[in-house]
Design a protein around this motif. Sequence first.
Motif, mmCIF file in Angstrom:
data_model
loop_
_atom_site.group_PDB
_atom_site.id
_atom_site.type_symbol
_atom_site.label_atom_id
_atom_site.label_comp_id
_atom_site.label_asym_id
_atom_site.label_seq_id
_atom_site.Cartn_x
_atom_site.Cartn_y
_atom_site.Cartn_z
ATOM 1 N N SER A 293 0.848 -1.191 0.000
ATOM 2 C CA SER A 293 0.000 0.000 0.000
ATOM 3 C C SER A 293 0.887 1.246 0.000
ATOM 4 N N ALA B 99 2.856 2.906 2.075
ATOM 5 C CA ALA B 99 4.236 2.838 2.569
ATOM 6 C C ALA B 99 5.064 1.839 1.742
ATOM 7 N N THR C 66 1.673 -9.271 0.297
ATOM 8 C CA THR C 66 0.441 -8.729 0.855
ATOM 9 C C THR C 66 -0.497 -9.863 1.224
ATOM 10 N N GLU D 29 -3.594 -9.447 1.140
ATOM 11 C CA GLU D 29 -4.772 -9.280 0.290
ATOM 12 C C GLU D 29 -4.462 -9.839 -1.100
ATOM 13 N N LYS E 196 -6.466 3.518 -0.209
ATOM 14 C CA LYS E 196 -7.462 3.298 0.846
ATOM 15 C C LYS E 196 -8.414 4.476 1.040
ATOM 16 N N ILE F 73 1.919 -12.698 6.683
ATOM 17 C CA ILE F 73 3.111 -12.930 7.505
ATOM 18 C C ILE F 73 2.668 -12.962 8.969
ATOM 19 N N LYS G 25 -16.402 8.721 7.217
ATOM 20 C CA LYS G 25 -16.238 8.366 5.791
ATOM 21 C C LYS G 25 -17.316 7.353 5.392
ATOM 22 N N ASN H 56 -0.871 -2.690 13.338
ATOM 23 C CA ASN H 56 -0.989 -4.139 13.143
ATOM 24 C C ASN H 56 0.287 -4.850 13.628
ATOM 25 N N ASP I 282 1.140 3.309 8.783
ATOM 26 C CA ASP I 282 0.217 3.254 9.932
ATOM 27 C C ASP I 282 0.718 2.357 11.050
ATOM 28 N N TRP J 141 -2.585 8.807 4.973
ATOM 29 C CA TRP J 141 -1.955 8.349 3.733
ATOM 30 C C TRP J 141 -0.668 9.110 3.369
HETATM 31 C C1 LIG Z 1 -11.959 3.963 5.105
HETATM 32 C C2 LIG Z 1 -10.669 4.721 5.256
HETATM 33 C C3 LIG Z 1 -10.603 6.027 4.794
HETATM 34 C C4 LIG Z 1 -9.422 6.743 4.920
HETATM 35 N N1 LIG Z 1 -9.382 8.028 4.451
HETATM 36 C C5 LIG Z 1 -8.237 8.721 4.514
HETATM 37 C C6 LIG Z 1 -8.147 10.033 3.981
HETATM 38 O O1 LIG Z 1 -9.126 10.586 3.474
HETATM 39 N N2 LIG Z 1 -6.941 10.680 4.030
HETATM 40 C C7 LIG Z 1 -5.840 10.086 4.586
HETATM 41 O O2 LIG Z 1 -4.775 10.692 4.588
HETATM 42 N N3 LIG Z 1 -5.893 8.845 5.112
HETATM 43 C C8 LIG Z 1 -7.056 8.145 5.088
HETATM 44 N N4 LIG Z 1 -7.114 6.876 5.600
HETATM 45 C C9 LIG Z 1 -5.891 6.313 6.211
HETATM 46 C C10 LIG Z 1 -4.950 5.772 5.128
HETATM 47 O O3 LIG Z 1 -5.648 4.937 4.260
HETATM 48 C C11 LIG Z 1 -3.785 5.043 5.777
HETATM 49 O O4 LIG Z 1 -3.051 5.982 6.526
HETATM 50 C C12 LIG Z 1 -2.848 4.379 4.763
HETATM 51 O O5 LIG Z 1 -3.540 3.455 3.967
HETATM 52 C C13 LIG Z 1 -1.686 3.682 5.477
HETATM 53 O O6 LIG Z 1 -0.875 3.058 4.539
HETATM 54 P P1 LIG Z 1 0.072 1.846 4.950
HETATM 55 O O7 LIG Z 1 0.853 1.522 3.723
HETATM 56 O O8 LIG Z 1 0.793 2.158 6.188
HETATM 57 O O9 LIG Z 1 -0.902 0.635 5.330
HETATM 58 P P2 LIG Z 1 -2.212 0.055 4.701
HETATM 59 O O10 LIG Z 1 -2.786 0.947 3.648
HETATM 60 O O11 LIG Z 1 -3.082 -0.330 5.832
HETATM 61 O O12 LIG Z 1 -1.722 -1.270 3.968
HETATM 62 C C14 LIG Z 1 -1.193 -2.362 4.672
HETATM 63 C C15 LIG Z 1 -0.685 -3.386 3.684
HETATM 64 O O13 LIG Z 1 -0.101 -4.462 4.405
HETATM 65 C C16 LIG Z 1 -0.702 -5.691 4.055
HETATM 66 N N5 LIG Z 1 -0.668 -6.534 5.253
HETATM 67 C C17 LIG Z 1 -1.210 -6.280 6.461
HETATM 68 N N6 LIG Z 1 -0.901 -7.265 7.333
HETATM 69 C C18 LIG Z 1 -0.153 -8.154 6.663
HETATM 70 C C19 LIG Z 1 0.465 -9.371 7.017
HETATM 71 N N7 LIG Z 1 0.398 -9.866 8.267
HETATM 72 N N8 LIG Z 1 1.146 -10.048 6.056
HETATM 73 C C20 LIG Z 1 1.232 -9.555 4.783
HETATM 74 N N9 LIG Z 1 0.679 -8.406 4.410
HETATM 75 C C21 LIG Z 1 -0.006 -7.696 5.331
HETATM 76 C C22 LIG Z 1 -2.093 -5.300 3.574
HETATM 77 O O14 LIG Z 1 -2.634 -6.311 2.748
HETATM 78 C C23 LIG Z 1 -1.769 -4.011 2.827
HETATM 79 O O15 LIG Z 1 -1.244 -4.295 1.546
HETATM 80 C C24 LIG Z 1 -8.279 6.134 5.505
HETATM 81 C C25 LIG Z 1 -8.352 4.817 5.966
HETATM 82 C C26 LIG Z 1 -9.530 4.117 5.840
HETATM 83 C C27 LIG Z 1 -9.603 2.696 6.318
#
Ligand SMILES: Cc1cc2nc3c(=O)[nH]c(=O)nc-3n(C[C@H](O)[C@H](O)[C@H](O)COP(=O)(O)OP(=O)(O)OC[C@H]3O[C@@H](n4cnc5c(N)ncnc54)[C@H](O)[C@@H]3O)c2cc1C
Length: 439
Positions: free
Chosen positions: A12, A14, A35, A37, A44, A81, A170, A256, A289, A307
């Motif tokens: 995602s 990061a 991932t 997923e 997201k 994982i 949202k 997480n 996150d 994000w």
């Molecule tokens: C409904 C919703 C609306 C949002 N709206 C906004 C907004 O308007 N503006 C904003 O700035 N932010 C918003 N956010 C927050 C934003 O989406 C997150 O800050 C951002 O997605 C974080 O990115 P990330 O890469 O850290 O993790 P994530 O996007 O959570 O992605 C995590 C990744 O890790 C993978 N993963 C997780 N656990 C495991 C595991 N054990 N093994 C293998 N893979 C794994 C998942 O499949 C995914 O690919 C929103 C969030 C949600 C849920």
Amino acid sequence: MERIDYLIIGNSAAGINAAEAIRKHDVRGKVLILTEESSINYSKPLITYYLSDSIPLEKVYYRDQDIYRSNSFDLKGNTKIVGLDTDKKAAVAASGEKFYFHKALIAAGGRPIVPQIKIAGRPKKTAVNGSLANMFTLCTLEDARRIKEYIYAHRVKRAIILGGGLIGLKASEALLKLGLSIDLVELSDRILSATFDQEASSIIENKIRQQDSQIYTKNTINKLFAEGNLVKKVQLADTTVLDCRLLIVAVGVRPNTSWLEGSPVKLGKGIQVNEQMETTVPGIFAAGDIVEALDMLNGEKRNIAIWPLAALQGKTAGLNMAGQISNYEGGFFMNSVEILGVSSISMGLTGLGPGPEVEVLSQFKPDQDYYRKIIIRKDRVAGAIMVGKIDRAGIYAGLIKNSIDISKVKENIIREDFGLIQLPADYQKHLVTGEGIEV
Ligand SMILES: Cc1cc2nc3c(=O)[nH]c(=O)nc-3n(C[C@H](O)[C@H](O)[C@H](O)COP(=O)(O)OP(=O)(O)OC[C@H]3O[C@@H](n4cnc5c(N)ncnc54)[C@H](O)[C@@H]3O)c2cc1C
């Protein structure tokens, strides 16, 4: 046993930004993205717009799905994982498969919190994610797809949303747009209480109520009444009983990290990282996150789950993994919600009150769904709330980020038409010649 140069857990904001940063500086190194997923990447923040039919699926994608092939990234979906062997430098999947690495990035995001709500007549059971067919969380594209499918298949006209924070709002935004009415249940005395004040919340709350919807503040769901695998009614803490066709639980998201407990990767309010986004285990980085990182406005390490910060932290981690030196300078909280045509945004330290070093300027026009509040600390903007008119929010974000002295333009800063023209001259020049900000 093959050792991957760069193992990235998470596909995602990061994870992808890290992979792209690595590839810029290491064209040959093997990059494997895992991932849990399926194998697509998506934005997201857009899943609720997909839920409300405002955008088609193709518009939810974050990067062109061809990025893996064009950058020679290997991608493995449906791979969860569950553990990390830091001595052997291996990530262990639920299937038992092990992925050995030279360097790894943990970018596994957050997990929705699901409170243990009791089910009447089933003393040993509580509602946990997935056990009831009309109870959902809203954190992934698959969640949005399932909710949408359920609404259409069962012609749902009214839904209950537990939680009036960012994700609850949202979700509200999406369901109201689809024409549903909602019952929004919130523990605090107002919606968006973490970042909004009473005035800002009241405008959004009034808007929600206009669509035959109700808001239950200082309340929560104490009990569910189920028939088979369907929630039929919910009982609130104040004993109100509501009919339930669909329940979305949106009480928050936490890093997480449960699968890392007991590992040498040190945890605080998320994974602890240094400025290079490296964890307490050399060679293992973390971003997004899942981490606690610097809040540039108060100097505290905390989990700011948005994000743009996940993307920036991912990029910083990727650069350092590829041997560059890059420091994460911190960020600040920002969120934006639109309810039935009323846009709103909050950013920075919105909870600071007037005091010896803090000045608060505000304009409240409830009849026009308009509110603007600017928090100034030591002649610098420290926070802002805007409701009704947010098109110049980028200017305030720039002033906060760059810590600009606004003492000379203070009398204008609350104006509805405050813009580039009123900014200090040297900062205007910076915007024109420098990196610039959205105006
Ligand atoms: C409904 C919703 C609306 C949002 N709206 C906004 C907004 O308007 N503006 C904003 O700035 N932010 C918003 N956010 C927050 C934003 O989406 C997150 O800050 C951002 O997605 C974080 O990115 P990330 O890469 O850290 O993790 P994530 O996007 O959570 O992605 C995590 C990744 O890790 C993978 N993963 C997780 N656990 C495991 C595991 N054990 N093994 C293998 N893979 C794994 C998942 O499949 C995914 O690919 C929103 C969030 C949600 C849920």
